[in-house]
Enzyme design. Structure first.
Site, PDB file in Angstrom:
ATOM      1  N   ASN A 132       0.811  -1.230   0.000  1.00  0.00           N
ATOM      2  CA  ASN A 132       0.000   0.000   0.000  1.00  0.00           C
ATOM      3  C   ASN A 132       0.844   1.280   0.000  1.00  0.00           C
ATOM      4  O   ASN A 132       0.493   2.242  -0.672  1.00  0.00           O
ATOM      5  CB  ASN A 132      -1.042  -0.008   1.119  1.00  0.00           C
ATOM      6  CG  ASN A 132      -0.476  -0.243   2.489  1.00  0.00           C
ATOM      7  OD1 ASN A 132       0.593  -0.836   2.638  1.00  0.00           O
ATOM      8  ND2 ASN A 132      -1.181   0.214   3.498  1.00  0.00           N
ATOM      9  N   GLY A 208       1.358  -5.477   7.375  1.00  0.00           N
ATOM     10  CA  GLY A 208       0.396  -6.124   6.476  1.00  0.00           C
ATOM     11  C   GLY A 208      -0.848  -6.500   7.239  1.00  0.00           C
ATOM     12  O   GLY A 208      -1.242  -5.819   8.195  1.00  0.00           O
ATOM     13  N   SER A 209      -1.455  -7.612   6.832  1.00  0.00           N
ATOM     14  CA  SER A 209      -2.746  -7.971   7.421  1.00  0.00           C
ATOM     15  C   SER A 209      -2.559  -8.606   8.794  1.00  0.00           C
ATOM     16  O   SER A 209      -1.524  -9.213   9.085  1.00  0.00           O
ATOM     17  CB  SER A 209      -3.478  -8.934   6.495  1.00  0.00           C
ATOM     18  OG  SER A 209      -2.727 -10.116   6.352  1.00  0.00           O
ATOM     19  N   THR A 210      -3.575  -8.483   9.621  1.00  0.00           N
ATOM     20  CA  THR A 210      -3.512  -9.032  10.980  1.00  0.00           C
ATOM     21  C   THR A 210      -3.357 -10.553  10.932  1.00  0.00           C
ATOM     22  O   THR A 210      -2.576 -11.128  11.694  1.00  0.00           O
ATOM     23  CB  THR A 210      -4.769  -8.612  11.767  1.00  0.00           C
ATOM     24  OG1 THR A 210      -4.734  -7.179  11.900  1.00  0.00           O
ATOM     25  CG2 THR A 210      -4.795  -9.212  13.158  1.00  0.00           C
ATOM     26  N   GLY A 213       0.185 -11.410  10.054  1.00  0.00           N
ATOM     27  CA  GLY A 213       1.030 -10.981  11.166  1.00  0.00           C
ATOM     28  C   GLY A 213       0.984 -11.957  12.335  1.00  0.00           C
ATOM     29  O   GLY A 213       2.010 -12.256  12.950  1.00  0.00           O
ATOM     30  N   CYS A 264      -3.755   1.654   6.311  1.00  0.00           N
ATOM     31  CA  CYS A 264      -4.108   1.034   7.597  1.00  0.00           C
ATOM     32  C   CYS A 264      -4.694   2.066   8.551  1.00  0.00           C
ATOM     33  O   CYS A 264      -5.391   1.711   9.484  1.00  0.00           O
ATOM     34  CB  CYS A 264      -2.902   0.322   8.193  1.00  0.00           C
ATOM     35  SG  CYS A 264      -1.399   1.297   8.165  1.00  0.00           S
TER      36      CYS A 264
END
Ligand code: NAD
Length: 456
Positions: A132, A208-210, A213, A264
Site C-alpha cells: 500500500n 500487512g494484514s492481521t 502478522g 491502515c
C-alpha cells in the site's frame, strides 16, 4: 511456487516488468552475505555510518522523480502522492542518520562501581513490506535498522518490488557496503517465510494484514525472535456537534480515500453526533464527489485505482459498485482496477463497519453523546488511529484518553510523521516504529557493571 513476479500497472493493466523471485536457498545465501557485511558496518565509526546514510539520502533525493514515476507505474499512486513518498524516504534516511551518533546508552548510579548500558545492533533484520505504501513503509524499518548498525533484508510485496529494487541500487551507489541492504522479491509464503524461519535473522519487521502478522508472530515466538507488527485498522472519525462541521466535512474524504482507502490508518468509520448527522452528510457529499479519481499522472487526480484485480474483488465482496450507497463518487470505466468513492450508512455491527475493507469505502454511523461515541469508537478489535473533531478542549482530551488506539489526531487526520512514534493497540500491532525510539528498537541493551574495588 511462482518463478517470477509479473508487475502490472493497476491503472492500465499493462505489464510493467517481470521480476525473478528469491528462492529459500537464495535467502540463505543473502543472510550469510548480510551477516558478513553487518560486522564490518557495525565496526565503522558512527560518524562514517552517518555520513554514508546521508549520502544514501542524497542519491535517493537526486532520483526522487524517477522513484515517484516507478511508484505511479507499479502501485497506481497519483503523482503528487508518489513524489511525497519518495521524499519521505529521503527524510527517513536523514532522520535515522542523525541518530547514529546519539545512540548513547546510559550511566546509572550504583554502589561500588560504575554501571553503563550500551545499545548493540541486533545483526540481520528482515523487513517484510506491504504494497500500500511500498517506499515509505520499507524505509520505516530499513533506515533506523541500518542506522543502529544492522544489515537489512527487505522483502517487498509481490505486486510492488520495483521501487525497493531501485533503492537497493541507490544504496550501493552511495557507497553502503555490498550485502548490507539487499532486496529479496518473492512470495510471502515462500521468500517471506524463509526469512521469518531463518535462524540468522534476528528481528522481523512486518507490515500487512492481521492474519498474516499473527502467523509470523507464532513462528517468531518459537525462536524468541524480535518482532514488530504493524497490522490493520478500522479507525473512527468522531465528529461532535460542536465541531467546525465545514472543516470536518472537507477533511473527511482524504481520511478514507487517500491511497484509494488502502491505508491502515483510513478513518473508515465516520461517527457523527445525531443532532448534526444530516447536516454533516449534506456537507460530505460534495467533498467526496470532488475527490477526483483518474489517471495517476494527471495533477488534478486525487485518487488512483486499487492495487490489483484481487483487491478490487475483495472490496466488491463487501459492497458492489451498484449497491445502494448514501454517497458515491465517479471512477473511470474500462481498463484499470477502479472503484468509486463510497459512503454507506450503517449500523455498528454491520460487516462493513467492523472489518477492514482496504478500499475507498466508509460507513457513517450516528451517535448520541460522548459516552456513546467512545463506546462505538472502541467497538472494534483494531486500535490503530482515529480522529476527534470538537471545539471543546476538555472533550478532545477526555476522548483521546478513552479511545484505545496508538495514533489519534484532534481536528486533523494526520497520523504518521517520521519523528513521532507510530503503532497500534489491540489487534493493530505490536511495538512502535518511527519517532525518537526508532533506532533503539533495532538494538539490544547491554548492562555492564565495572567494580571500583581495589584489585590485589
Ligand atoms: P499480507 O499481509 O498477506 O502481505 C503483506 C506482506 O507480507 C507482503 O510482502 C507478503 O508477501 C508478505 N507475506 C504474506 N504471507 C507471508 C508469510 N506467510 N510469511 C512471511 N511474509 C508473508 O497482505 P495482502 O495479502 O497483500 O493484503 C491482504 C489484506 O491485508 C488487505 O486487503 C488489507 O486489509 C491488509 N493489509 C494491511 C496493510 C497495512 O498497512 N496494515 C498493508 C497491506 C495489506
Amino acid at each position: 511456487m511462482l518463478q517470477e513476479l509479473r508487475i502490472i500497472n493497476p491503472a492500465t493493466e499493462e505489464l510493467e516488468a517481470v521480476v525473478p523471485v528469491t528462492t529459500p536457498a537464495e535467502v540463505d545465501e543473502a543472510v550469510r552475505r548480510a551477516a558478513t557485511a553487518q560486522e564490518k558496518w557495525a565496526a565503522l565509526p558512527p560518524g562514517d555510518r552517518a555520513r554514508l546514510l546521508r549520502r544514501f539520502a542524497g542519491v535517493v533525493e537526486e532520483n526522487s522523480e524517477a522513484l515517484a514515476r516507478l511508484e505511479l507505474a507499479e502501485a497506481g499512486h497519483p503523482l503528487g502522492n508518489a513524489r511525497w513518498e519518495a521524499n519521505n524516504v529521503v527524510d527517513l534516511l536523514h532522520y535515522a542518520a542523525g541518530g547514529v551518533e546519539r545512540l548513547t546508552g546510559s550511566q546509572i548510579p550504583v554502589a561500588g562501581g560504575l554501571n553503563i548500558t550500551v545499545q548493540e545492533p541486533l545483526g540481520v533484520v528482515a523487513v517484510i513490506a506491504p504494497w500500500n505504501f511500498p517506499m515509505p513503509i520499507a524505509a520505516w524499518g530499513t533506515a533506523p535498522a541500518l542506522a543502529a548498525g544492522n544489515a537489512v533484508l527487505l522483502k517487498p510485496a509481490e505486486t510492488t518490488p520495483l521501487t525497493a529494487l531501485r533503492l537497493a541500487g541507490y544504496a550501493l551507489e552511495a557507497g553502503l557496503p555490498e550485502g548490507l541492504f539487499q532486496v529479496l522479491p518473492g512470495e510471502g509464503a515462500v521468500t517471506g517465510d524463509a526469512l521469518v524461519e531463518h535462524p540468522g535473522v534476528a528481528k522481523v519487521v512486518f507490515t500487512g494484514s492481521t492474519a498474516t502478522g499473527r502467523g509470523i508472530a507464532a513462528k517468531c515466538a518459537a525462536r524468541t525472535k524480535r518482532l514488530t507488527l504493524e497490522l490493520g485498522g478500522k479507525s473512527p472519525n468522531i465528529v461532535f456537534a460542536d465541531a467546525d462541521l465545514e472543516r470536518a466535512a472537507a477533511a473527511a474524504p482524504g481520511s478514507f480515500l487517500d491511497n484509494t482507502g488502502q491505508d491502515c490508518c483510513a478513518r473508515s468509520r465516520i461517527l457523527v453526533q445525531r443532532s448534526v448527522y444530516d447536516r454533516f452528510m449534506e456537507l460530505l457529499e460534495p467533498a467526496v464527489k470532488a475527490f477526483v479519481a483518474g489517471d495517476p499522472a494527471d495533477p488534478a487526480t486525487r485518487m488512483g485505482p486499487l492495487i490489483s484485480a484481487a483487491q478490487r474483488e475483495r472490496v466488491r465482496s463487501y459492497v458492489s459498485e451498484d449497491a445502494p450507497a448514501a454517497i458515491r463518487g465517479e471512477a473511470p470505466k474500462g481498463k484499470g482496477f477502479w472503484y468509486p468513492a463510497t459512503v454507506l450508512e450503517g449500523r455498528p455491527d454491520d460487516r462493513t463497519a467492523v472489518e477492514e475493507i482496504f478500499g475507498p469505502v466508509a460507513v457513517a454511523i450516528p451517535f448520541e453523546d460522548e459516552a456513546d461515541a467512545v463506546r462505538l469508537a472502541n467497538a472494534t478489535d483494531y486500535g490503530l488511529s482515529g480522529s476527534i473533531w470538537t471545539r471543546d478542549v476538555g472533550r478532545a482530551l477526555r476522548v483521546s484518553g478513552a479511545v484505545a488506539a496508538g495514533n489519534l489526531s484532534v481536528n486533523s487526520h494526520s497520523s504518521v510523521r517520521y519523528w513521532t512514534p507510530f503503532g497500534g493497540y489491540k489487534q493493530s500491532g505490536l511495538g512502535r516504529e518511527l519517532g525518537p525510539g526508532a533506532l533503539a528498537a533495532f538494538t539490544e541493551t547491554k548492562n555492564i557493571f565495572i567494580s571500583t574495588e581495589e584489585q590485589q
